[in-house]
Motif scaffolding. Structure first.
Motif, PDB file in Angstrom:
ATOM      1  N   GLN A   1      -4.997   2.229   2.119  1.00 21.61           N
ATOM      2  CA  GLN A   1      -5.195   0.787   2.275  1.00 21.61           C
ATOM      3  C   GLN A   1      -5.932   0.220   1.067  1.00 21.61           C
ATOM      4  OE1 GLN A   1      -3.785  -0.809   4.810  1.00 21.61           O
ATOM      5  NE2 GLN A   1      -2.988   1.127   5.576  1.00 21.61           N
TER       6      GLN A   1
ATOM      7  N   THR B   1     -14.513  -2.928  -1.408  1.00 21.16           N
ATOM      8  CA  THR B   1     -15.447  -2.089  -0.642  1.00 21.16           C
ATOM      9  C   THR B   1     -15.135  -0.605  -0.756  1.00 21.16           C
ATOM     10  OG1 THR B   1     -14.121  -2.209   1.391  1.00 21.16           O
ATOM     11  CG2 THR B   1     -15.741  -3.963   1.020  1.00 21.16           C
ATOM     12  N   LEU B   2     -14.029  -0.258  -1.430  1.00 23.06           N
ATOM     13  CA  LEU B   2     -13.688   1.155  -1.571  1.00 23.06           C
ATOM     14  C   LEU B   2     -14.761   1.869  -2.392  1.00 23.06           C
ATOM     15  CD1 LEU B   2      -9.879   0.905  -2.352  1.00 23.06           C
ATOM     16  CD2 LEU B   2     -10.920   1.622  -0.222  1.00 23.06           C
TER      17      LEU B   2
ATOM     18  N   PRO C   1     -10.936   4.038   3.080  1.00 23.08           N
ATOM     19  CA  PRO C   1     -11.007   2.587   3.052  1.00 23.08           C
ATOM     20  C   PRO C   1     -11.672   1.998   4.288  1.00 23.08           C
ATOM     21  CG  PRO C   1      -8.879   3.303   2.265  1.00 23.08           C
ATOM     22  CD  PRO C   1      -9.594   4.542   2.782  1.00 23.08           C
ATOM     23  N   SER C   2     -11.705   2.716   5.400  1.00 23.15           N
ATOM     24  CA  SER C   2     -12.354   2.218   6.607  1.00 23.15           C
ATOM     25  C   SER C   2     -13.857   2.416   6.560  1.00 23.15           C
ATOM     26  CB  SER C   2     -11.782   2.946   7.840  1.00 23.15           C
ATOM     27  OG  SER C   2     -12.092   4.324   7.777  1.00 23.15           O
TER      28      SER C   2
ATOM     29  N   ALA D   1      -7.451  -4.912  -5.499  1.00 27.86           N
ATOM     30  CA  ALA D   1      -7.841  -3.843  -4.564  1.00 27.86           C
ATOM     31  C   ALA D   1      -9.051  -4.250  -3.735  1.00 27.86           C
ATOM     32  CB  ALA D   1      -8.140  -2.561  -5.339  1.00 27.86           C
ATOM     33  N   ASP D   2      -9.220  -3.556  -2.617  1.00 27.87           N
ATOM     34  CA  ASP D   2     -10.360  -3.798  -1.725  1.00 27.87           C
ATOM     35  C   ASP D   2     -11.641  -3.415  -2.462  1.00 27.87           C
ATOM     36  OD1 ASP D   2     -12.287  -3.856   0.220  1.00 27.87           O
ATOM     37  OD2 ASP D   2     -11.108  -2.767   1.717  1.00 27.87           O
TER      38      ASP D   2
ATOM     39  N   ASN E   1       0.822  -1.200   0.000  1.00 21.92           N
ATOM     40  CA  ASN E   1       0.000   0.000   0.000  1.00 21.92           C
ATOM     41  C   ASN E   1       0.860   1.255   0.000  1.00 21.92           C
ATOM     42  OD1 ASN E   1      -2.786  -0.981   0.097  1.00 21.92           O
ATOM     43  ND2 ASN E   1      -2.168  -1.916   2.028  1.00 21.92           N
TER      44      ASN E   1
ATOM     45  N   PHE F   1      -4.832  -2.358  -0.962  1.00 20.49           N
ATOM     46  CA  PHE F   1      -4.711  -3.802  -1.095  1.00 20.49           C
ATOM     47  C   PHE F   1      -4.853  -4.495   0.257  1.00 20.49           C
ATOM     48  CE2 PHE F   1      -1.931  -1.858  -4.383  1.00 20.49           C
ATOM     49  CZ  PHE F   1      -2.677  -2.232  -5.503  1.00 20.49           C
ATOM     50  N   PRO F   2      -5.935  -5.247   0.482  1.00 22.74           N
ATOM     51  CA  PRO F   2      -6.127  -5.928   1.759  1.00 22.74           C
ATOM     52  C   PRO F   2      -5.182  -7.109   1.948  1.00 22.74           C
ATOM     53  CG  PRO F   2      -7.905  -6.484   0.248  1.00 22.74           C
ATOM     54  CD  PRO F   2      -7.093  -5.411  -0.423  1.00 22.74           C
ATOM     55  N   GLN F   3      -4.749  -7.723   0.833  1.00 20.11           N
ATOM     56  CA  GLN F   3      -3.829  -8.856   0.895  1.00 20.11           C
ATOM     57  C   GLN F   3      -2.492  -8.451   0.299  1.00 20.11           C
ATOM     58  OE1 GLN F   3      -4.534 -11.735   2.373  1.00 20.11           O
ATOM     59  NE2 GLN F   3      -6.641 -11.082   2.841  1.00 20.11           N
TER      60      GLN F   3
END
Length: 229
Positions: free
Chosen positions: A51, A105-106, A112-113, A102-103, A11, A53-55
């Motif tokens: 944030q 949920t963005l 990102p939170s 990428a996440d 990230n 990339f979660p992985q």
């Protein structure tokens, strides 16, 4: 372990380093990407680039591999600095990375939170972006937006996903990269323009964040900017 089928997604603004390979030499392509461009390309909210990339460890998809090979071919054929269409190759790669890793949920307008970016943090971001030479301290930025240092640190990290100092250093580094790539100024002059009292301090700061000293970065850098419309 990194192989031709595996990659690491790091990230933005997160310090990292690569250990030396014992068996074979490593060839690293380092892309210094402007955050506003990245936000636009991935359709992220303003400030939403911490944030992504979660992985961290991912399996390379065929589409990402295809675009990596395209960039490698452009570089080895010396096309990057000559062909304006090379910018589209980078755009395609970043789009593929966002789609595959990428996440999901963005969403626009949110961090990102899942929380909106506090208006004081937006003000702080603007202040930092326009003061790379002054190199403000976290306390000075906090005072600029009317927060205590501890409250500012907490709010900034909650909204941005990184500490204020990480972001300040990133902005300063971005300015350094621009100066190194856009001119042939002596490194001592670049260091002075960035507010470093000693040339050696600038060299140490740059190498700490980029992994190579500024002189080596300049020798091997290619400035790939968006073509004019």
């Amino acid at each position: 372990m990194l192989t031709s089928e595996h990659a690491i997604c790091i990230n933005p603004w997160v310090e990292h380093a690569k250990s030396a390979s014992e068996d074979t030499p490593s060839l690293i392509l380092s892309l210094v990407i402007e955050a506003p461009w990245l936000r636009t390309q991935l359709q992220l909210a303003d400030g939403g680039t911490a944030q992504i990339f979660p992985q961290h460890a991912v399996v390379v998809t065929p589409d990402v591999r295809h675009h990596v090979d395209r960039i490698a071919a452009a570089i080895t054929n010396h096309l990057v600095a000559q062909d304006e269409h090379c910018m589209h190759i980078l755009e395609d790669l970043v789009t593929a990375l966002g789609r595959d890793f990428a996440d999901p949920t963005l969403t626009a307008g949110m961090t990102p939170s899942g929380r909106p970016v506090d208006f004081r943090i937006r003000k702080a971001l603007d202040f930092i972006k326009h003061a790379p030479v002054a190199n403000p301290t976290v306390a000075q930025v906090a005072a600029q937006v009317g927060l205590s240092r501890s409250r500012f640190f907490e709010q900034f990290r909650r909204c941005m996903g990184v500490s204020p100092q990480h972001y300040i250093d990133w902005v300063r580094m971005s300015h350094a990269v621009k100066l190194l790539g856009a001119s042939d100024q002596p490194l001592a002059d670049v260091a002075a323009e960035l507010g470093f009292e000693e040339h050696s301090h600038f060299t140490r700061f740059f190498a700490q964040h980029m992994g190579v000293p500024p002189s080596e970065f300049r020798r091997h850098s290619v400035n790939l900017s968006t073509p004019k419309q």
